[in-house]
Enzyme design. Structure first.
Site, PDB file in Angstrom:
ATOM      1  N   ARG A 114     -43.860 -82.244  36.373  1.00  0.00           N
ATOM      2  CA  ARG A 114     -43.635 -82.341  34.930  1.00  0.00           C
ATOM      3  C   ARG A 114     -42.388 -81.548  34.602  1.00  0.00           C
ATOM      4  O   ARG A 114     -42.182 -80.475  35.148  1.00  0.00           O
ATOM      5  CB  ARG A 114     -44.835 -81.706  34.197  1.00  0.00           C
ATOM      6  CG  ARG A 114     -45.675 -82.703  33.437  1.00  0.00           C
ATOM      7  CD  ARG A 114     -46.956 -82.086  32.950  1.00  0.00           C
ATOM      8  NE  ARG A 114     -46.771 -81.063  31.924  1.00  0.00           N
ATOM      9  CZ  ARG A 114     -47.778 -80.501  31.253  1.00  0.00           C
ATOM     10  NH1 ARG A 114     -49.031 -80.871  31.502  1.00  0.00           N
ATOM     11  NH2 ARG A 114     -47.551 -79.580  30.343  1.00  0.00           N
ATOM     12  N   LYS A 168     -57.358 -76.307  31.279  1.00  0.00           N
ATOM     13  CA  LYS A 168     -58.060 -76.970  30.172  1.00  0.00           C
ATOM     14  C   LYS A 168     -58.324 -78.444  30.494  1.00  0.00           C
ATOM     15  O   LYS A 168     -59.426 -78.947  30.299  1.00  0.00           O
ATOM     16  CB  LYS A 168     -57.239 -76.873  28.873  1.00  0.00           C
ATOM     17  CG  LYS A 168     -56.991 -75.454  28.407  1.00  0.00           C
ATOM     18  CD  LYS A 168     -56.279 -75.417  27.059  1.00  0.00           C
ATOM     19  CE  LYS A 168     -54.860 -75.965  27.092  1.00  0.00           C
ATOM     20  NZ  LYS A 168     -53.860 -75.120  27.766  1.00  0.00           N
ATOM     21  N   ARG A 217     -53.126 -74.443  18.206  1.00  0.00           N
ATOM     22  CA  ARG A 217     -52.309 -73.528  18.989  1.00  0.00           C
ATOM     23  C   ARG A 217     -51.628 -72.480  18.112  1.00  0.00           C
ATOM     24  O   ARG A 217     -50.924 -71.622  18.639  1.00  0.00           O
ATOM     25  CB  ARG A 217     -51.208 -74.333  19.669  1.00  0.00           C
ATOM     26  CG  ARG A 217     -51.358 -74.484  21.165  1.00  0.00           C
ATOM     27  CD  ARG A 217     -50.271 -75.454  21.565  1.00  0.00           C
ATOM     28  NE  ARG A 217     -49.833 -75.339  22.905  1.00  0.00           N
ATOM     29  CZ  ARG A 217     -50.283 -76.124  23.900  1.00  0.00           C
ATOM     30  NH1 ARG A 217     -51.233 -76.972  23.699  1.00  0.00           N
ATOM     31  NH2 ARG A 217     -49.772 -76.006  25.092  1.00  0.00           N
ATOM     32  N   ARG A 239     -43.416 -71.008  27.783  1.00  0.00           N
ATOM     33  CA  ARG A 239     -44.722 -71.473  27.309  1.00  0.00           C
ATOM     34  C   ARG A 239     -45.708 -70.309  27.261  1.00  0.00           C
ATOM     35  O   ARG A 239     -46.543 -70.225  26.350  1.00  0.00           O
ATOM     36  CB  ARG A 239     -45.245 -72.599  28.217  1.00  0.00           C
ATOM     37  CG  ARG A 239     -44.508 -73.923  28.012  1.00  0.00           C
ATOM     38  CD  ARG A 239     -44.572 -74.831  29.229  1.00  0.00           C
ATOM     39  NE  ARG A 239     -45.895 -75.337  29.511  1.00  0.00           N
ATOM     40  CZ  ARG A 239     -46.267 -75.817  30.703  1.00  0.00           C
ATOM     41  NH1 ARG A 239     -45.419 -75.820  31.718  1.00  0.00           N
ATOM     42  NH2 ARG A 239     -47.477 -76.274  30.875  1.00  0.00           N
ATOM     43  N   ARG A 286     -47.702 -77.386  40.821  1.00  0.00           N
ATOM     44  CA  ARG A 286     -48.437 -78.551  40.315  1.00  0.00           C
ATOM     45  C   ARG A 286     -47.562 -79.809  40.339  1.00  0.00           C
ATOM     46  O   ARG A 286     -46.371 -79.758  40.058  1.00  0.00           O
ATOM     47  CB  ARG A 286     -48.886 -78.274  38.866  1.00  0.00           C
ATOM     48  CG  ARG A 286     -49.501 -79.496  38.191  1.00  0.00           C
ATOM     49  CD  ARG A 286     -50.275 -79.122  36.963  1.00  0.00           C
ATOM     50  NE  ARG A 286     -49.432 -78.956  35.775  1.00  0.00           N
ATOM     51  CZ  ARG A 286     -49.926 -78.746  34.558  1.00  0.00           C
ATOM     52  NH1 ARG A 286     -51.241 -78.642  34.370  1.00  0.00           N
ATOM     53  NH2 ARG A 286     -49.121 -78.590  33.541  1.00  0.00           N
TER      54      ARG A 286
HETATM   55  P1  ADP Z   1     -49.848 -76.673  28.457  1.00  0.00           P
HETATM   56  O1  ADP Z   1     -51.090 -76.233  27.739  1.00  0.00           O
HETATM   57  O2  ADP Z   1     -50.013 -76.710  29.931  1.00  0.00           O
HETATM   58  O3  ADP Z   1     -48.600 -75.972  28.008  1.00  0.00           O
HETATM   59  P2  ADP Z   1     -49.932 -79.242  27.071  1.00  0.00           P
HETATM   60  O4  ADP Z   1     -49.968 -80.508  27.821  1.00  0.00           O
HETATM   61  O5  ADP Z   1     -51.141 -78.836  26.309  1.00  0.00           O
HETATM   62  O6  ADP Z   1     -49.533 -78.178  28.161  1.00  0.00           O
HETATM   63  O7  ADP Z   1     -48.690 -79.226  26.075  1.00  0.00           O
HETATM   64  C1  ADP Z   1     -47.388 -79.555  26.487  1.00  0.00           C
HETATM   65  C2  ADP Z   1     -46.403 -79.331  25.342  1.00  0.00           C
HETATM   66  O8  ADP Z   1     -46.737 -80.172  24.236  1.00  0.00           O
HETATM   67  C3  ADP Z   1     -46.367 -77.923  24.751  1.00  0.00           C
HETATM   68  O9  ADP Z   1     -45.547 -77.055  25.471  1.00  0.00           O
HETATM   69  C4  ADP Z   1     -45.854 -78.196  23.326  1.00  0.00           C
HETATM   70  O10 ADP Z   1     -44.473 -78.417  23.323  1.00  0.00           O
HETATM   71  C5  ADP Z   1     -46.518 -79.508  22.992  1.00  0.00           C
HETATM   72  N1  ADP Z   1     -47.826 -79.308  22.311  1.00  0.00           N
HETATM   73  C6  ADP Z   1     -49.051 -79.662  22.781  1.00  0.00           C
HETATM   74  N2  ADP Z   1     -50.033 -79.328  21.917  1.00  0.00           N
HETATM   75  C7  ADP Z   1     -49.409 -78.735  20.864  1.00  0.00           C
HETATM   76  C8  ADP Z   1     -49.849 -78.139  19.654  1.00  0.00           C
HETATM   77  N3  ADP Z   1     -51.155 -78.084  19.319  1.00  0.00           N
HETATM   78  N4  ADP Z   1     -48.909 -77.625  18.804  1.00  0.00           N
HETATM   79  C9  ADP Z   1     -47.598 -77.666  19.106  1.00  0.00           C
HETATM   80  N5  ADP Z   1     -47.117 -78.192  20.232  1.00  0.00           N
HETATM   81  C10 ADP Z   1     -47.994 -78.731  21.113  1.00  0.00           C
END
Ligand code: ADP
Ligand code: ZN
Length: 216
Positions: free
Chosen positions: A160, A13, A88, A171, A127
């Site tokens: 990370r 993304k 999400r 996740r 990564r």
């Molecule tokens: P990825 O999509 O690779 O898991 P992100 O950088 O989008 O990574 O998100 C990292 C973390 O941040 C998630 O695992 C979650 O804990 C939190 N997070 C991000 N966006 C949301 C969201 N919309 N709702 C709840 N938690 C979120």
């Protein structure tokens, strides 16, 4: 142009968003990036979010919804935005509908980046990311010229702490249980477009260029 990017962790993304941003002056709203910046700065929000993020769980809906609501009202969103990592959950999607309705805004499209779990695990365990500028590396496909040091800014290149396999699996489970249902949700609103996440770094950009309202 107002779009949402939906995809499993590691579907790319952020990479797609980078490509789109270079061409169109729209706000890139990554909830993950906003949260990580808050953790780094030690804000109250960051302190609350940290544990959820480190174990691969979702940060509570009300926290995220308030955060996005205020972000969407900042001036740079006037000409369009790209939501990356939000919504999400069904609750977040419904809250977003309400926020947009109040602001008198319609979404143009929801783009789903399709990828299988094994590809995600392979991509994310290898990564690496620059702590300072966010540049993404991969130990197999795109290593830093000098190990551990960013080619672009000289910052420290790290893994990370949610990119370890056990956390990645969490996740993915969260994605399948909580986020995947949104695919049907947006399909029923006739907004969904699916693309193959293996289609290249600019598959979404190419798709948007083909859509007629792009750039508005
Ligand atoms: P990825 O999509 O690779 O898991 P992100 O950088 O989008 O990574 O998100 C990292 C973390 O941040 C998630 O695992 C979650 O804990 C939190 N997070 C991000 N966006 C949301 C969201 N919309 N709702 C709840 N938690 C979120
Ligand atoms: Zn850097």
């Amino acid at each position: 142009m107002r779009i949402i990017l939906i995809g499993a962790p590691g579907s790319g993304k952020g990479t797609q968003a980078e490509n789109i941003k270079q061409k169109y002056p729209i706000a890139h709203i990554s909830t993950g990036d906003i949260l990580r910046a808050n953790v780094k700065a030690g804000t109250e929000l960051g302190k609350n979010a940290k544990e959820y993020m480190e174990s691969g769980k979702l940060v509570p809906d009300e926290v995220i919804i308030a955060m996005v609501k205020s972000r969407l009202q900042e001036p740079d969103c006037k000409d369009g935005f790209l939501l990356d990592g939000f919504p999400r959950t069904k609750t977040q999607a419904e809250a977003l509908d309400l926020i947009l309705k109040k602001l008198g805004i319609l979404l143009d499209a929801v783009v789903q980046l399709d990828v299988d779990d094994e590809t995600v695990i392979r991509r994310l365990t290898t990564r690496r990311v620059c702590k300072s500028c966010g540049e993404i590396y991969n130990v197999l496909f795109k290593p830093a010229r000098i190990e551990g040091i960013c080619d672009k800014c000289g910052g420290e290149v790290i893994q990370r702490n949610d990119d370890i396999e056990s956390v990645i699996r969490n996740r993915l489970t969260v994605f399948h249980e909580q986020t995947a249902p949104l695919i049907d949700y947006y399909q029923s609103k006739d907004l969904l477009i699916s693309v193959d996440a293996a289609g290249g770094k600019d598959v979404v950009l190419k798709l948007l260029e083909k859509m007629k309202d792009v750039g508005k």
